[in-house]
Design a protein around this motif. Structure first.
Motif, mmCIF file in Angstrom:
data_model
loop_
_atom_site.group_PDB
_atom_site.id
_atom_site.type_symbol
_atom_site.label_atom_id
_atom_site.label_comp_id
_atom_site.label_asym_id
_atom_site.label_seq_id
_atom_site.Cartn_x
_atom_site.Cartn_y
_atom_site.Cartn_z
ATOM 1 N N GLU A 9 -109.100 -43.823 -82.813
ATOM 2 C CA GLU A 9 -107.563 -43.235 -82.509
ATOM 3 C C GLU A 9 -106.804 -43.888 -81.516
ATOM 4 O O GLU A 9 -105.918 -44.452 -81.805
ATOM 5 N N GLU A 10 -107.889 -44.431 -80.933
ATOM 6 C CA GLU A 10 -106.991 -45.118 -79.499
ATOM 7 C C GLU A 10 -107.291 -46.597 -80.352
ATOM 8 O O GLU A 10 -106.406 -47.402 -80.279
ATOM 9 N N ILE A 11 -108.437 -47.248 -81.084
ATOM 10 C CA ILE A 11 -108.858 -48.084 -81.189
ATOM 11 C C ILE A 11 -107.313 -48.565 -82.444
ATOM 12 O O ILE A 11 -106.585 -49.602 -82.377
ATOM 13 N N ASN A 12 -106.687 -47.766 -83.025
ATOM 14 C CA ASN A 12 -106.085 -47.823 -84.114
ATOM 15 C C ASN A 12 -104.559 -48.254 -83.677
ATOM 16 O O ASN A 12 -103.982 -49.678 -84.105
ATOM 17 N N ALA A 13 -104.456 -47.598 -82.865
ATOM 18 C CA ALA A 13 -102.770 -47.927 -82.042
ATOM 19 C C ALA A 13 -102.871 -48.983 -81.311
ATOM 20 O O ALA A 13 -102.592 -49.836 -81.817
ATOM 21 N N GLY A 14 -104.140 -49.437 -80.221
ATOM 22 C CA GLY A 14 -103.945 -50.238 -79.032
ATOM 23 C C GLY A 14 -103.845 -51.754 -79.916
ATOM 24 O O GLY A 14 -103.116 -52.836 -79.650
ATOM 25 N N ALA A 15 -104.647 -51.419 -81.437
ATOM 26 C CA ALA A 15 -104.647 -52.444 -82.394
ATOM 27 C C ALA A 15 -103.465 -53.094 -83.012
ATOM 28 O O ALA A 15 -103.265 -54.133 -83.124
ATOM 29 N N ALA A 16 -102.767 -51.867 -83.740
ATOM 30 C CA ALA A 16 -101.914 -52.117 -84.306
ATOM 31 C C ALA A 16 -100.284 -52.268 -83.326
ATOM 32 O O ALA A 16 -99.882 -53.522 -83.878
ATOM 33 N N ALA A 17 -100.492 -52.298 -81.767
ATOM 34 C CA ALA A 17 -99.701 -52.169 -80.922
ATOM 35 C C ALA A 17 -99.916 -53.582 -80.177
ATOM 36 O O ALA A 17 -99.145 -54.305 -79.359
ATOM 37 N N GLU A 18 -101.424 -54.815 -80.978
ATOM 38 C CA GLU A 18 -101.234 -56.169 -80.341
ATOM 39 C C GLU A 18 -101.520 -55.888 -78.529
ATOM 40 O O GLU A 18 -101.335 -56.409 -77.969
ATOM 41 N N GLN A 19 -102.181 -54.270 -78.197
ATOM 42 C CA GLN A 19 -101.826 -54.696 -76.975
ATOM 43 C C GLN A 19 -103.380 -54.833 -75.721
ATOM 44 O O GLN A 19 -103.392 -54.491 -73.996
ATOM 45 N N GLY A 20 -103.916 -55.547 -77.193
ATOM 46 C CA GLY A 20 -105.886 -55.805 -75.628
ATOM 47 C C GLY A 20 -106.086 -55.123 -76.118
ATOM 48 O O GLY A 20 -106.085 -53.394 -75.884
ATOM 49 N N PHE A 21 -107.554 -54.795 -75.685
ATOM 50 C CA PHE A 21 -108.517 -54.211 -75.007
ATOM 51 C C PHE A 21 -109.052 -53.730 -74.172
ATOM 52 O O PHE A 21 -108.717 -52.357 -73.950
ATOM 53 N N ALA A 22 -108.220 -53.849 -72.659
ATOM 54 C CA ALA A 22 -107.966 -53.903 -71.871
ATOM 55 C C ALA A 22 -106.532 -52.447 -71.942
ATOM 56 O O ALA A 22 -107.046 -51.610 -70.909
ATOM 57 N N LYS A 23 -105.995 -52.430 -72.115
ATOM 58 C CA LYS A 23 -104.716 -51.713 -71.481
ATOM 59 C C LYS A 23 -105.305 -50.918 -73.113
ATOM 60 O O LYS A 23 -104.891 -49.434 -72.682
ATOM 61 N N THR A 24 -105.929 -50.920 -73.841
ATOM 62 C CA THR A 24 -105.975 -49.703 -74.956
ATOM 63 C C THR A 24 -106.803 -48.678 -74.462
ATOM 64 O O THR A 24 -107.020 -47.449 -74.357
ATOM 65 N N PHE A 25 -108.039 -49.442 -73.356
ATOM 66 C CA PHE A 25 -109.266 -48.860 -72.547
ATOM 67 C C PHE A 25 -108.770 -48.443 -71.310
ATOM 68 O O PHE A 25 -110.090 -49.966 -70.874
ATOM 69 N N PRO A 26 -107.623 -48.593 -70.789
ATOM 70 C CA PRO A 26 -107.813 -49.529 -68.802
ATOM 71 C C PRO A 26 -108.554 -48.228 -67.884
ATOM 72 O O PRO A 26 -109.073 -49.171 -66.939
ATOM 73 N N ARG A 27 -109.367 -47.861 -68.112
ATOM 74 C CA ARG A 27 -110.063 -47.072 -67.152
ATOM 75 C C ARG A 27 -111.823 -47.381 -67.752
ATOM 76 O O ARG A 27 -112.653 -46.762 -66.912
ATOM 77 N N GLN A 28 -111.926 -47.673 -68.493
ATOM 78 C CA GLN A 28 -113.744 -48.406 -69.061
ATOM 79 C C GLN A 28 -113.529 -49.553 -69.273
ATOM 80 O O GLN A 28 -114.899 -50.044 -68.976
ATOM 81 N N ALA A 29 -112.911 -50.353 -69.382
ATOM 82 C CA ALA A 29 -113.032 -52.163 -70.281
ATOM 83 C C ALA A 29 -112.916 -52.650 -68.508
ATOM 84 O O ALA A 29 -111.981 -52.095 -67.953
ATOM 85 N N GLY A 30 -113.531 -54.026 -68.464
ATOM 86 C CA GLY A 30 -113.354 -54.286 -67.159
ATOM 87 C C GLY A 30 -112.081 -55.856 -68.012
ATOM 88 O O GLY A 30 -112.534 -56.743 -67.209
ATOM 89 N N GLY A 31 -111.977 -55.833 -69.244
ATOM 90 C CA GLY A 31 -110.903 -57.170 -69.187
ATOM 91 C C GLY A 31 -111.127 -57.254 -70.948
ATOM 92 O O GLY A 31 -111.266 -56.436 -71.732
ATOM 93 N N GLU A 32 -110.702 -58.449 -71.432
ATOM 94 C CA GLU A 32 -110.613 -58.208 -72.591
ATOM 95 C C GLU A 32 -111.704 -58.955 -73.049
ATOM 96 O O GLU A 32 -112.979 -58.752 -72.067
#
Length: 241
Positions: A97-120
């Motif tokens: 769900e998060e991946i599909n929404a984030g990729a469709a919005a082109e918002q990048g990995f860091a914004k898609t997973f703000p709590r887990q991602a350490g960056g792009e």
């Protein structure tokens, strides 16, 4: 849009997806069995949406790898001239769900997973591009070694010394991805930055390249087995190397 036109767009979309690689396995997602459906939905006489469904070998495949593939699939399909809309759906994944929404919005990995991602994911992509280059280097130069080329000669080898074929073509593509020289006079054995590898360091470079190639090929075989076990469908095997 006629049925024949829709079919031709289906083929174009499939071909575009064939340029999307699993970043760790360095193989097209179409060859790996990750694409389960490609369908074109007509919106008007001059507009259509490409609908693509993806799956992965396990429910817990790394979300960063999954995000890269879904985002790359979006980019590839958007590049098809006949396509005016794109819907990519990753299924059966814990973060779908998060991946599909984030990729469709082109918002990048860091914004898609703000709590887990350490960056792009640029550094991760670069790491696997370098591994892919090493694996392709080992495959492409194998014939030279079988023909008896010794270390001193290999250290002076250029791309023009390679035998024509898919392995040489793959190596050139990987070098282009990394911004390395691809001309016939370019040195064959270079480091990650494009600097020639000396004869003294070349044996270690070759051993490391072989280890990387074995790891990449082994992981690809393992993932195919996991996918077949999970879904009960046979995935065509990769070309024998």
């Amino acid at each position: 849009m006629t049925t024949a036109t829709r079919t031709s767009v289906d083929v174009l979309v499939w071909d575009a997806l064939g340029t999307v690689l699993d970043p760790e396995l360095d193989q097209p997602i179409t060859d790996l069995g990750f694409v389960t459906e490609v369908r074109v939905r007509e919106e008007s006489s001059s507009a259509c949406t490409a609908l693509v469904r993806l799956r992965l070998p396990t429910y817990f495949c790394a979300p960063n790898f999954a995000y890269l593939m879904v985002a790359d699939a979006h980019d590839a399909v958007r590049g098809v001239d006949a396509v005016t809309g794109v819907e990519i759906r990753l299924e059966d994944h814990f973060a779908a769900e998060e991946i599909n929404a984030g990729a469709a919005a082109e918002q990048g990995f860091a914004k898609t997973f703000p709590r887990q991602a350490g960056g792009e994911l640029a550094d991760l992509r670069l790491t696997f591009q370098r591994k892919a280059h090493l694996a392709c280097l080992e495959r492409a130069c194998r014939q030279l070694i079988q023909d008896g080329w010794q270390i001193e000669r290999l250290a002076r080898a250029t791309l023009s010394d390679l035998c024509d074929g898919p392995d040489a073509e793959s190596l050139l593509r990987r070098r282009a991805d990394l911004g390395l020289a691809t001309g016939p006079d370019a040195r064959l054995f270079v480091d990650d930055h494009g600097d020639p590898v000396s004869a003294e360091k070349l044996p270690a470079r070759l051993r490391f390249a072989q280890a990387v190639r074995v790891s990449v090929d082994g992981n690809a075989h393992f993932c195919r087995g996991l996918l077949e076990t999970r879904y009960g469908t046979r995935v065509p095997k990769e070309d024998a190397r």
